[in-house]
Design an enzyme around this catalytic site. Sequence first.
Site, short mmCIF file in Angstrom:
data_model
loop_
_atom_site.label_atom_id
_atom_site.label_comp_id
_atom_site.label_asym_id
_atom_site.label_seq_id
_atom_site.Cartn_x
_atom_site.Cartn_y
_atom_site.Cartn_z
CB CYS A 75 -0.84 0.04 1.13
SG CYS A 75 0.00 0.20 2.89
CG HIS A 115 -3.92 0.22 4.63
ND1 HIS A 115 -3.46 -0.41 3.43
CD2 HIS A 115 -5.09 0.64 4.31
CE1 HIS A 115 -4.29 -0.04 2.36
NE2 HIS A 115 -5.21 0.55 3.03
CG ASP A 130 -6.89 1.87 -0.36
OD1 ASP A 130 -5.91 1.58 -0.92
OD2 ASP A 130 -7.19 1.21 0.83
#
Length: 299
Positions: A75, A115, A130
């Site tokens: 991520c 994250h 995202d």
Amino acid sequence: MEPNPIFSEFQLEFFKRIKMQPKSIETLNDVSEVMSGCAQIFSFENLDVVANTTEPLNREVIIQQLVNNKQGGLCYKINSVFYYFIKSFGFNIYQVRCCVENQETHDCWQINGAHIINIIEYENKKYLADVAFGCNLSYEPIPFSEEIIESCTGLYRIRKVDNIIRDIKYTYLLEFKKPDSFSPESARLWTNGYAFDPLVKAIDIDENDKIDSHATQIQQLIIDDPTKEFSVKPLATKVVNNESIATLTSNSFTLTNCKTGEKTKVTFDINNEIKQLEQFNQHLISIFNLPPLKFLPKI
């Protein structure tokens, strides 16, 4: 935002990477088109962490790895390169760190702040963007209104919450589920993804691009995680043709139909290290367009 017909080298290379014709990114529909391109191109993978070839991260390094060298990442790389790109068109976009619920057991929360996501403020409203929550990808920004956004990978919504995690003040929760045609039935129920506070911005990115402290910090959290969830076992996953999710581990390759949950699995020969590596690399190259590993770690 003013039209911008003259593109930077980075913008042109990014468009090329996600196989999108260059255009001025001005609306949420434009952002959705970029998110769709990212979902289909960038592999969510931890191979540099597993191979112990990580390096301190900044804007230049992340762009070099993901755009120029055509790598994937976790991520903190994929969402960051998306952030750089969208920000380059003048959007009000910033990053926020989150806490993810364990996606296998759903009985505990994982490392706090491990994250990172993007928040876009557009026409006085906030949206979550995202492009790197594994293959749980919405393909478009999610509003902070509990409106359900559906993509080929499932359904998504954001809910306002209180005290979701003990002793940590998070105010919103991303939830997701699979469509009604999916099996097993448990996957059709709303599931916690991650908790976050959109007001706590990750703002200490070095303006001189010497170091992106959040990306580097999260990378180190992954490396130091005592559960070693992402630091020992090789993993690569991506959406294929907007209809299946490909998942590669050291032991197998699995293709999961996004609508039905039907799985097609190839199990590798774990009793023959050379053959196992060959089988792993064959899928790594053909499905994920990533370079082969020299060895598979012994777990």
